[in-house]
Scaffold this motif. Structure first.
Motif, mmCIF file in Angstrom:
data_model
loop_
_atom_site.group_PDB
_atom_site.id
_atom_site.type_symbol
_atom_site.label_atom_id
_atom_site.label_comp_id
_atom_site.label_asym_id
_atom_site.label_seq_id
_atom_site.Cartn_x
_atom_site.Cartn_y
_atom_site.Cartn_z
ATOM 1 N N THR A 1 -2.323 -12.010 7.038
ATOM 2 C CA THR A 1 -1.777 -11.519 5.769
ATOM 3 C C THR A 1 -2.879 -10.994 4.860
ATOM 4 O O THR A 1 -2.723 -9.949 4.211
ATOM 5 C CB THR A 1 -0.997 -12.641 5.072
ATOM 6 N N ALA A 2 -3.999 -11.711 4.803
ATOM 7 C CA ALA A 2 -5.094 -11.291 3.924
ATOM 8 C C ALA A 2 -5.669 -9.946 4.363
ATOM 9 O O ALA A 2 -5.901 -9.044 3.534
ATOM 10 C CB ALA A 2 -6.186 -12.358 3.914
ATOM 11 N N VAL A 3 -5.880 -9.775 5.659
ATOM 12 C CA VAL A 3 -6.442 -8.518 6.159
ATOM 13 C C VAL A 3 -5.440 -7.382 5.991
ATOM 14 O O VAL A 3 -5.810 -6.253 5.609
ATOM 15 C CB VAL A 3 -6.860 -8.674 7.636
ATOM 16 N N LYS A 4 -4.179 -7.656 6.262
ATOM 17 C CA LYS A 4 -3.147 -6.623 6.110
ATOM 18 C C LYS A 4 -3.068 -6.147 4.658
ATOM 19 O O LYS A 4 -2.994 -4.947 4.389
ATOM 20 C CB LYS A 4 -1.798 -7.174 6.562
ATOM 21 N N ASN A 5 -3.057 -7.082 3.729
ATOM 22 C CA ASN A 5 -2.992 -6.701 2.313
ATOM 23 C C ASN A 5 -4.204 -5.894 1.884
ATOM 24 O O ASN A 5 -4.109 -5.031 1.010
ATOM 25 C CB ASN A 5 -2.854 -7.945 1.445
ATOM 26 N N ASP A 6 -5.336 -6.179 2.508
ATOM 27 C CA ASP A 6 -6.555 -5.448 2.154
ATOM 28 C C ASP A 6 -6.546 -4.028 2.720
ATOM 29 O O ASP A 6 -6.955 -3.077 2.039
ATOM 30 C CB ASP A 6 -7.773 -6.222 2.671
ATOM 31 N N LEU A 7 -6.052 -3.884 3.938
ATOM 32 C CA LEU A 7 -6.090 -2.574 4.591
ATOM 33 C C LEU A 7 -4.886 -1.711 4.232
ATOM 34 O O LEU A 7 -4.963 -0.471 4.322
ATOM 35 C CB LEU A 7 -6.147 -2.752 6.112
ATOM 36 N N PHE A 8 -3.782 -2.317 3.863
ATOM 37 C CA PHE A 8 -2.581 -1.568 3.499
ATOM 38 C C PHE A 8 -2.160 -1.972 2.087
ATOM 39 O O PHE A 8 -1.114 -2.600 1.886
ATOM 40 C CB PHE A 8 -1.453 -1.847 4.488
ATOM 41 N N PRO A 9 -2.965 -1.643 1.095
ATOM 42 C CA PRO A 9 -2.727 -2.144 -0.265
ATOM 43 C C PRO A 9 -1.467 -1.596 -0.919
ATOM 44 O O PRO A 9 -0.923 -2.222 -1.829
ATOM 45 C CB PRO A 9 -3.975 -1.697 -1.034
ATOM 46 N N ASP A 10 -0.988 -0.434 -0.466
ATOM 47 C CA ASP A 10 0.182 0.158 -1.106
ATOM 48 C C ASP A 10 1.491 -0.285 -0.477
ATOM 49 O O ASP A 10 2.561 -0.029 -1.037
ATOM 50 C CB ASP A 10 0.099 1.691 -1.042
ATOM 51 N N GLN A 11 1.414 -0.895 0.683
ATOM 52 C CA GLN A 11 2.642 -1.317 1.351
ATOM 53 C C GLN A 11 3.126 -2.629 0.751
ATOM 54 O O GLN A 11 2.521 -3.671 0.939
ATOM 55 C CB GLN A 11 2.414 -1.459 2.857
ATOM 56 N N GLY A 12 4.230 -2.539 0.039
ATOM 57 C CA GLY A 12 4.789 -3.720 -0.591
ATOM 58 C C GLY A 12 5.905 -4.318 0.241
ATOM 59 O O GLY A 12 5.828 -4.366 1.469
ATOM 60 N N TYR A 13 6.972 -4.731 -0.427
ATOM 61 C CA TYR A 13 8.060 -5.428 0.247
ATOM 62 C C TYR A 13 9.184 -4.459 0.599
ATOM 63 O O TYR A 13 9.566 -3.603 -0.191
ATOM 64 C CB TYR A 13 8.596 -6.539 -0.654
ATOM 65 N N PHE B 1 13.826 1.564 1.767
ATOM 66 C CA PHE B 1 12.681 1.916 0.919
ATOM 67 C C PHE B 1 11.774 0.705 0.810
ATOM 68 O O PHE B 1 12.132 -0.404 1.240
ATOM 69 C CB PHE B 1 13.149 2.383 -0.470
ATOM 70 N N SER B 2 10.596 0.916 0.271
ATOM 71 C CA SER B 2 9.653 -0.194 0.074
ATOM 72 C C SER B 2 9.078 -0.118 -1.326
ATOM 73 O O SER B 2 8.788 0.970 -1.830
ATOM 74 C CB SER B 2 8.534 -0.167 1.116
ATOM 75 N N TYR B 3 8.938 -1.289 -1.929
ATOM 76 C CA TYR B 3 8.331 -1.372 -3.254
ATOM 77 C C TYR B 3 6.812 -1.240 -3.143
ATOM 78 O O TYR B 3 6.219 -1.458 -2.078
ATOM 79 C CB TYR B 3 8.656 -2.709 -3.905
ATOM 80 N N LYS B 4 6.205 -0.917 -4.240
ATOM 81 C CA LYS B 4 4.766 -1.070 -4.343
ATOM 82 C C LYS B 4 4.442 -2.560 -4.410
ATOM 83 O O LYS B 4 5.323 -3.391 -4.622
ATOM 84 C CB LYS B 4 4.233 -0.362 -5.592
#
Length: 1002
Positions: free
Chosen positions: A619-631, A737-740
């Motif tokens: 989760t930490a690496v994903k959030n770092d590499l894909f910062p704009d992909q929300g829920y 759709f996906s949120y920020k």
């Protein structure tokens, strides 16, 4: 001034004085009435507990057997025991819109998928050697088999989310099929003639769904193989060998390929890359992260949470087959990670079951600490309740005292199960809570017993044991009743909540406190009687068959009493000490109040995942590499009249697309469908009227095209979709759709409501008029939205009801007010330091704070009640006598509760960590305000004692060895038939040998 005016003024003054005197007299009369009622009520409770203690002491064995029988009867409710594992029934308000939408979705949509992900990181993942590792992982994942409990073996094709593979649908395949079926040759030629005719009229691209005859096209479609839905970078080459490729080959394919060579559907491969680097033309030239996703099929209607759910209630919807395959996926990835990782390339992975598995394991891996905690508690009880010698070690009492906690816990589960109350994951903390509360009562009883022993003329006379037990319970009963009753009330108020797990927890806790109260006053007292008889016989604590000639102690048994008396007499209760206490209270509370104002409501599901786990790292690496992909979320629409609503739907989609401050991206079928119809049928349905048949016919064609095929997952029909025929009635359609990514509730709650408002204002009123927004993350968001209101409301209700009950039981406004102030000050300081400690208002802290109301009132209630029944003397003397008598027991009780929850201090579970922090703060501040602040206040503003020192009341009187007065003790039957010599000065340790006792008794 005239004489008449002066006279009138004097009369007015006299009338005012008379009015003031009358009002004062009324106030005094009211207080006196309350005091009299309180005195009678207290006497009634005292008599009841005296009789209970006398009866239990007379029949200890029968009492123990009846206690076991009660436990057995209560445990019969286990036949109806149910552990709730469905997250919707644990964490979601039952009347929430999200729950209704979810139930509708599960019923109408029927199926979905669970995501399994692998994330590879490297300085540049667009290199052949990285793709080679991805190829090894992909082949291994799609080729292993998992075994079910019945012995059946299943593979990737058995559990994947199936879609038709249209990759082979090309001209070569058409030629191959023409050779295979000569009988369709005329139709094929005719079809291509039509195609040629159309191409001469228009430059639109060829689409077999439109341009081929339905009989040919559909025969081809129906013969297409069924594939699996996945998102893999290697689909660009259909998983062929990548060793021969160069970095430039990879970049060229990335920039030119928009279709999966495996499935034939459109694909955006750039979405799988994270940490990208672009050149001046905007093309990707490097990336540091590469994501791969496999979709596992789920039929929502066949999910049984009792079978596939976990005890933490965090498992998502899944089938047994999916869970088995996912477990094998995790096992495989663990091996692949070890084999393929190197200094530059790292592999992270996550399965659909990962969150549920880890959160459940983390929550329940600490259950072994109950055993260790019980052992530590046993040692602590031995130190507090015993005098250190072979005879007066309370081994039996302490072990059976802990057993009573287990009996209460088991009985509470049985009774609540019988009443149909489900057991939840948070309930695992109940043993720690009940352990602290039950042992607290034992310490109070033992403090009263020590006082009886000090002040009774014949403390070693076996014939007086029932009377002394009665006196002990008479002294302790009121205090224990007040604290237990207020705890129960606090829990009952806490159960008035819209959160099912919190409601269930509070009901279980309230039932547990009631049973603790019953067992402590019966079972534990009976064990105490048997243990006391052993001590009177000088029998060994470990081997009762061994009798000692004398009762020799190894150390001073009254050290704590002396320390408390010294500290209060020489420091706390001095004039300077009181000033320091009050100034400290003001300073600490002022600091905490500023923290309370900063305390925010926030919850992150990832808090339940320890940082050392593979899921936390992923989760930490994903959030770092894909910062704009929300829920991820979706717009759900029911059986609308789509021919009328297409314009409204298109406008709604456009409005959402323009909210770039909220939405990362939106994938809608409306605009591609409009483009398809306009291109191939020259119909602009935004500006032209379209019949229902035409809409369903065009939609069927669209869903069978290469571009439109991927949108099949966005529709559910009343019957099967058939090639060449108009689509059946639409029951559900979705727009994804996906949120920020948002930081907190101040961002994501307004975003959620903004999208909901857009959908609501779209005016989709035709058909069944059902249209809403749904996302799995909404489950957390809707809980976050109400939790702060729940906390505030429940704490206020609990405070009000607890204080009301305290008033009824004590009936002294002065004492009740200061107890109330102690509780309020404790809560302010606890909440303020929660903010400093990094805690927030969430479901876990909500439970902890509601427990805090019942817990912190105990400390103040013990002190307030003891002060009220202590007398005669000045307020300072009575306050000093109160603390020297009851403070050791209350302090031990608080320390025992702290010891019980200290087992949770190093837990990796967020639930237990939060509980420990909150309880630590509650105990520290509860003891401070109850044992230090309250006595100081009562020494200034405390009420007068209300007891009249009647004959049946246990009261110490100043005397000496040679000057004692007699008093009569009431037996349970009300007769006065035993003369007993009264008491020595309180807290004065005067040893009286047996000969002196006999002489005095004569």
């Amino acid at each position: 001034m005239s004489a008449k005016a002066a006279n009138e003024k004097n009369i007015t003054i006299e009338n005012d004085d008379d009015t003031d005197k009358s009002q004062k007299s009324d106030s005094i009369g009211l207080l006196k009435t309350c005091s009299n009622i309180s005195s009678k009520f207290s006497h009634g409770i005292d008599r009841m507990f005296y009789r209970l203690g006398y009866t239990v002491a007379t029949h200890p064995v029968k009492t123990i057997l009846l206690s076991f029988l009660l436990t057995l009867i209560c445990s019969s409710g286990y036949f109806k025991f149910h552990s709730e594992k469905n997250p919707l029934k644990l964490w979601i308000p039952p009347e929430s819109k999200f729950l209704r939408d979810t139930e509708w979705l599960m019923k109408s949509f029927e199926e979905g998928f669970r995501l399994q992900s692998v994330l590879i990181t490297a300085p540049d993942v667009l290199q052949p050697h990285v793709l080679k590792k991805l190829l090894e992982i992909s082949k291994e994942v799609m080729n292993f088999n998992a075994n079910l409990e019945n012995g059946t073996s299943i593979g990737w094709n058995d559990v994947c989310f199936h879609i038709p593979n249209i990759a082979d649908f090309n001209e070569n395949d058409q030629k191959r099929r023409r050779k295979r079926s000569t009988r369709d040759s005329n139709l094929i030629l005719s079809s291509f003639a039509q195609q040629l005719h159309r191409m001469t009229r228009s430059e639109r691209p060829f689409d077999p769904s439109v341009d081929l005859a339905p009989i040919i096209f559909c025969s081809i479609v129906e013969s297409l193989p069924i594939g699996c839905m996945l998102q893999n970078f290697l689909e660009m080459w259909n998983f062929t060998d990548v060793n021969h490729m160069t970095k430039q080959d990879i970049l060229n394919a990335l920039h030119t390929t928009s279709t999966s060579q495996t499935t034939g559907h459109e694909a955006n491969f750039e979405r799988l890359l994270g940490g990208v680097t672009r050149n001046e033309t905007g093309h990707i030239v490097a990336a540091t992260g590469l994501m791969t996703n496999w979709m596992v099929y789920v039929n929502f209607l066949k999910v049984n949470h009792d079978k596939v759910g976990n005890s933490a209630g965090t498992e998502d919807w899944a089938s047994e087959e999916a869970l088995a395959w996912e477990q094998e996926f995790l096992n495989t990835m663990k091996i692949m990670k070890e084999d393929l990782e190197d200094d530059e390339t790292k592999i992270y992975y996550s399965a659909g079951r990962s969150y549920g598995d880890i959160s459940s394991a983390t929550m329940f891996q600490d259950m072994n600490k109950i055993v260790f905690g019980s052992a530590m508690m046993f040692m602590f009880m031995i130190m507090v309740l015993s005098k250190f010698g072979w005879v007066e070690l309370r081994v039996l009492l302490c072990s059976m005292g802990l057993m009573s906690v287990g009996m209460a816990f088991a009985s509470a589960i049985g009774l609540c199960s019988y009443l149909g109350i489900s057991y939840g994951p948070v309930h695992t903390s109940l043993p720690f809570l009940l352990m602290g509360l039950g042992i607290d009562d034992m310490f109070v009883i033992m403090a009263c017993w020590q006082k009886v022993q000090r002040e009774h003329i014949s403390p070693r006379d076996p014939s007086t044991l029932p009377e002394r037990i009665g006196m002990m319970l008479q002294m302790a009963g009121s205090s224990i009743t007040i604290t237990s009753f207020t705890d129960v009330v606090a829990f009952v108020i806490g159960s008035i909540t819209i959160l099912p797990s919190l409601e269930s927890f509070c009901l279980y806790a309230g039932m547990g406190v009631v049973l603790i109260f019953i067992y402590v006053n019966t079972f534990v007292v009976a064990i105490f009687v048997i243990d006391e008889k052993r001590i009177l016989g000088n029998r060994n604590a470990f081997a009762p068959c061994i009798t000692h000639k004398s009762n020799t102690l190894w150390c001073d048994a009254h050290l704590m009493d002396r320390i408390v008396k010294y500290m209060y007499t020489n420091f706390i209760m001095t004039k300077s000490g009181k000033i320091i206490v009050l100034m400290t209270t003001v300073a600490v509370t002022s600091y905490s109040f500023t923290g309370l104002l900063r305390l925010e409501q926030k919850f992150d599901p990832n808090w339940f995942i320890p940082q050392r786990t593979y899921l936390s790292k992923f989760t930490a690496v994903k959030n770092d590499l894909f910062p704009d992909q929300g829920y991820e979320a979706m717009i759900l629409m029911g059986s609308l009249n789509y021919t009328e609503e297409l314009n409204h739907i298109a406008n709604m989609v456009e409005t959402i697309e323009n909210r770039t401050d909220l939405v990362h991206e939106i994938t809608s079928w409306v605009n591609p469908f409009h483009q398809f119809v306009q291109t191939y049928y020259e119909v602009d349905f935004f500006n032209q009227t379209m019949s229902d048949y035409d809409f369903r016919f065009y939609l069927s064609k669209f869903l069978h095209t290469r571009k439109g095929g991927k949108y099949r997952a966005n529709f559910r029909f009343k019957s099967l979709l058939v090639c060449g025929e108009p689509v059946p009635e639409i029951t559900v359609s979705t727009i994804n759709f996906s949120y920020k990514r948002f930081d907190g509730r101040n961002n994501y709650l307004p975003a959620m409501h903004a999208i909901e408002k857009i959908v609501e204002e779209a005016e989709l009123h035709s058909g069944d008029a059902f249209a809403t927004v749904w996302g799995r993350i909404y489950g957390n968001w809707v809980t976050d939205e109400v939790i702060d209101e729940e906390v505030s409301r429940n704490i206020m209700l609990a405070l009000g009801c607890v204080m009301f009950c305290t008033t009824i039981l004590i009936l002294n406004p002065n004492i009740c007010f200061w107890i109330f102030m102690c509780v309020v000050l404790t809560l302010i300081n606890v909440c303020g330091l929660m903010e400093a400690w990094g805690l927030t208002i969430d479901l876990v802290s909500c439970i902890g704070l509601e427990l805090a109301v019942g817990l912190c009132v105990d400390y103040a209630a013990h002190i307030g009640h003891t002060f009220l029944v202590t007398g005669p003397g000045t307020k300072h003397e009575r306050a000093l006598h109160t603390v020297t008598h009851i403070v050791p027991a209350v302090f031990y009780g608080g320390l025992s509760t702290l010891l019980a929850v200290s087992m949770l201090a190093n837990s990796e579970a967020y639930t237990f960590q939060a509980f420990f922090k909150i309880f630590l703060l509650v105990i520290i501040f509860g003891l401070f305000f109850g044992l230090i602040f309250l006595p100081v206040i009562l020494s200034f503003f405390g009420p007068a004692e209300f007891h009249s020192h009647s004959a049946n009341e246990y009261q110490a009187t100043p005397t000496n060895d040679n000057d004692r007065r007699k008093r009569r003790l009431n037996h349970p039957d009300g007769s006065n038939n035993r003369e007993m010599v009264s008491f020595i000065q309180p807290n004065e340790n005067v040893d009286v040998d047996e000969k002196t006792q006999k002489d005095i008794a004569q």
